[in-house]
Design a protein around this motif. Structure first.
Motif, PDB file in Angstrom:
ATOM      1  N   ASP A  69       0.872  -1.176   0.000  1.00 33.88           N
ATOM      2  CA  ASP A  69       0.000   0.000   0.000  1.00 33.88           C
ATOM      3  C   ASP A  69       0.903   1.218   0.000  1.00 33.88           C
ATOM      4  O   ASP A  69       1.667   1.421   0.944  1.00 33.88           O
ATOM      5  CB  ASP A  69      -0.894  -0.027   1.246  1.00 33.88           C
ATOM      6  CG  ASP A  69      -1.714   1.237   1.403  1.00 33.88           C
ATOM      7  OD1 ASP A  69      -2.377   1.637   0.429  1.00 33.88           O
ATOM      8  OD2 ASP A  69      -1.691   1.835   2.498  1.00 33.88           O
ATOM      9  N   SER A  79      -2.948   4.613  -2.265  1.00 33.47           N
ATOM     10  CA  SER A  79      -3.859   5.341  -1.371  1.00 33.47           C
ATOM     11  C   SER A  79      -3.386   6.787  -1.231  1.00 33.47           C
ATOM     12  O   SER A  79      -2.309   7.141  -1.693  1.00 33.47           O
ATOM     13  CB  SER A  79      -3.872   4.690   0.020  1.00 33.47           C
ATOM     14  OG  SER A  79      -4.309   3.357  -0.029  1.00 33.47           O
ATOM     15  N   HIS A  91     -10.545   2.938   5.591  1.00 36.54           N
ATOM     16  CA  HIS A  91      -9.421   2.852   6.546  1.00 36.54           C
ATOM     17  C   HIS A  91      -9.727   3.865   7.639  1.00 36.54           C
ATOM     18  O   HIS A  91      -9.781   5.057   7.376  1.00 36.54           O
ATOM     19  CB  HIS A  91      -8.087   3.165   5.860  1.00 36.54           C
ATOM     20  CG  HIS A  91      -6.944   3.327   6.834  1.00 36.54           C
ATOM     21  ND1 HIS A  91      -6.364   2.261   7.482  1.00 36.54           N
ATOM     22  CD2 HIS A  91      -6.293   4.429   7.277  1.00 36.54           C
ATOM     23  CE1 HIS A  91      -5.397   2.714   8.288  1.00 36.54           C
ATOM     24  NE2 HIS A  91      -5.340   4.015   8.171  1.00 36.54           N
ATOM     25  N   GLY A 146      -8.224   4.379  10.771  1.00 37.31           N
ATOM     26  CA  GLY A 146      -7.234   4.955  11.679  1.00 37.31           C
ATOM     27  C   GLY A 146      -6.157   3.951  12.020  1.00 37.31           C
ATOM     28  O   GLY A 146      -6.131   2.840  11.478  1.00 37.31           O
ATOM     29  N   SER A 147      -5.278   4.358  12.902  1.00 37.55           N
ATOM     30  CA  SER A 147      -4.095   3.568  13.229  1.00 37.55           C
ATOM     31  C   SER A 147      -4.044   3.320  14.737  1.00 37.55           C
ATOM     32  O   SER A 147      -4.586   4.097  15.518  1.00 37.55           O
ATOM     33  CB  SER A 147      -2.864   4.348  12.771  1.00 37.55           C
ATOM     34  OG  SER A 147      -1.727   3.536  12.715  1.00 37.55           O
ATOM     35  N   GLY A 182      -5.861  -0.644   7.130  1.00 39.15           N
ATOM     36  CA  GLY A 182      -4.955  -1.199   8.145  1.00 39.15           C
ATOM     37  C   GLY A 182      -5.411  -0.751   9.517  1.00 39.15           C
ATOM     38  O   GLY A 182      -6.601  -0.548   9.734  1.00 39.15           O
ATOM     39  N   GLU A 184      -4.479  -3.586   4.686  1.00 40.68           N
ATOM     40  CA  GLU A 184      -3.279  -2.741   4.545  1.00 40.68           C
ATOM     41  C   GLU A 184      -2.591  -2.543   5.888  1.00 40.68           C
ATOM     42  O   GLU A 184      -2.422  -1.415   6.354  1.00 40.68           O
ATOM     43  CB  GLU A 184      -3.672  -1.363   4.007  1.00 40.68           C
ATOM     44  CG  GLU A 184      -4.424  -1.356   2.697  1.00 40.68           C
ATOM     45  CD  GLU A 184      -5.025   0.017   2.379  1.00 40.68           C
ATOM     46  OE1 GLU A 184      -5.145   0.875   3.282  1.00 40.68           O
ATOM     47  OE2 GLU A 184      -5.382   0.221   1.210  1.00 40.68           O
ATOM     48  N   TYR A 236       6.878   3.619  11.986  1.00 39.41           N
ATOM     49  CA  TYR A 236       6.833   5.066  12.176  1.00 39.41           C
ATOM     50  C   TYR A 236       8.022   5.539  13.009  1.00 39.41           C
ATOM     51  O   TYR A 236       7.918   6.482  13.799  1.00 39.41           O
ATOM     52  CB  TYR A 236       5.470   5.490  12.784  1.00 39.41           C
ATOM     53  CG  TYR A 236       4.317   4.955  11.971  1.00 39.41           C
ATOM     54  CD1 TYR A 236       4.038   5.490  10.721  1.00 39.41           C
ATOM     55  CD2 TYR A 236       3.554   3.863  12.408  1.00 39.41           C
ATOM     56  CE1 TYR A 236       3.012   4.976   9.939  1.00 39.41           C
ATOM     57  CE2 TYR A 236       2.535   3.341  11.629  1.00 39.41           C
ATOM     58  CZ  TYR A 236       2.272   3.900  10.400  1.00 39.41           C
ATOM     59  OH  TYR A 236       1.265   3.387   9.623  1.00 39.41           O
TER      60      TYR A 236
END
Ligand SMILES: *Cc1c(COP(=O)(O)O)cnc(C)c1O
Length: 421
Positions: A79, A102, A199, A201-202, A238, A275, A375
């Protein structure tokens, strides 16, 4: 589970002693475990089996080409959210038909790059983007396969900077307007509608928001099909969270997430795409740093490291917690001490942890930040003219530098002084 364990009191990355890497590379550096990356990728493929599926690694979490090659060779899709990331995926040998594009602000140039180089699908986030993509595709003689990213207005209950599925966020189109947007998409000559994308959020630590979002996607699938669209692929995004502490956190497991996907969208006959970024890369990496000084302040003691906020920004940007451990294990029952763990950068925000209980450490010792694979390196900068932090990959008893630390000459040579100055 990861592959960073103590052996005879020394922290290892798989079969390699972390101090050996430090001696060869210098600190600070990131180190990734190939076995952990592989294991995490397979957790997802197993969780989604036997549904037809593709696990597309979110490159933005960890984008080193060597890591992408490792995952790509396992069969992973990618992705990407920029032309640069698209180039990284291709440089790692991943074919275009496994790359998903994306992002809210794709430029026409990026669209051209992906259309000519090969693409699995674009996840389109707005009507202007849809029209631009159609124009670019027609001008090149292509038809662009697309999903539309819908915003389901679901609260992901995560950090506000990484929540993306509420109506006030910039992402996707409101799900209530989907019929209208899909009708326009179907009418455009350069566009082929193939599915739906979402999608939310994380670092999600509960399954409930996913469930709400995926039920809405299932409803939308039925509605769009009744309106004549051939919805055959669902990109579910994801965002599954990871434990950042060893003790008190238990985010949902990929198997439970997979079961939820099967329960909510499994009977629609669609190919499912996910993802994940952080869950694959997060606990597959450490940031290793050296202690420069232990400074006794008033009422608090500072552990001053040679890593700083420019190398790992998550604590200062999101208030994120990383477990910090000594590379040489302290003997059981040895005393601990509360330290403010900081870097050398000239900002108070350059603080990794306050009042953190650690075994006693001294100048020259090595410490490791756990869960730093996602990250971490990708967000690093050269603030304070600190060279971009290097990356190391370990596999079994092999290790290799997969991104060198730049020299100061290289850094200074990037600047140019105009002739007229
Ligand atoms: C960031 C992002 C991901 C990955 O999120 P993780 O929390 O790392 O799993 C997936 N898809 C899109 C569109 C993203 O922006």
């Amino acid at each position: 589970m990861d592959h960073f364990l103590y052996r005879n009191g020394i922290l290892h990355a798989e079969d390699v002693a972390v101090p050996d890497i430090a001696a060869a590379v210098g600190t600070p550096f990131y180190v990734y475990s190939a076995a952990t990356l592989t294991r995490h990728y397979h957790l997802f493929t197993e969780a989604l089996s036997p549904l037809p599926h593709m696990v597309c690694f979110a490159i933005k979490s960890l984008s080193n080409v060597a890591v992408l090659k490792l995952l790509g060779d396992l069969g992973a899709g990618m992705d990407v959210v920029s032309g640069g990331e698209y180039r990284r995926a291709r440089a790692a040998g991943v074919p275009g038909e496994r790359i998903v594009f994306s992002g809210v602000g794709k430029t026409r140039e990026e669209m051209r790059l992906a259309l000519t180089g090969g693409i699995r699908q674009f996840n389109v986030e707005s009507e202007p983007e849809l029209r631009a993509l159609s124009e670019v595709a027609v001008s090149l003689g292509f038809v662009a396969p697309i999903t539309v990213r819908v915003n389901p207005d679901v609260d992901a209950r995560t950090h506000e900077k990484i929540a993306t599925g509420k109506k006030e966020n910039k992402f996707g189109i409101p799900i209530a307007r989907a019929s209208e947007v899909y009708a326009e998409a179907a009418s455009l000559p350069g566009i082929e509608v193939i599915g739906i994308d979402v999608h939310i959020g994380s670092q999600l630590t509960e399954l409930e928001p996913f469930e709400q979002a995926y039920l809405k996607v299932a409803d939308l699938t039925r509605r769009l099909r009744s309106e004549g669209h051939d919805i055959r692929r669902l990109d579910l995004g994801g965002g599954l969270g990871i434990p950042y502490t060893r003790s008190n956190e238990a985010p949902p497991l990929p198997t439970d997430y997979g079961a939820l996907i099967k329960r909510t969208v499994g009977d629609l006959g669609c190919e499912v795409e996910i993802e994940p970024g952080r869950l694959i890369s997060g606990n597959a990496g450490l940031l290793v740093a050296g202690v420069i000084y232990v400074k006794n302040g008033e009422g608090r003691d500072f552990l001053i490291l040679d890593a700083a906020m420019n190398d790992l920004v998550r604590p200062s940007m999101y208030g994120a917690h990383h477990d910090i451990v000594p590379v040489v294990e302290a003997p059981a029952a040895s005393p601990t001490h509360a330290y403010d763990v900081v870097g050398p950068v000239c900002e108070t925000g350059d603080t990794f942890a306050k009042g953190r209980d650690l075994p006693l450490v001294a100048e020259g010792d090595l410490v490791a930040f756990r869960s730093a694979g996602a990250y971490g390196a990708v967000m690093a900068s050269e603030y304070n003219t600190r060279p971009l932090v290097p990356e190391v990959l370990v596999k079994g008893d092999h290790f290799a530098v997969i991104r060198e630390r730049p020299s100061f000459d290289e850094i200074l040579n990037r600047d140019t002084i105009p002739a007229w100055l």
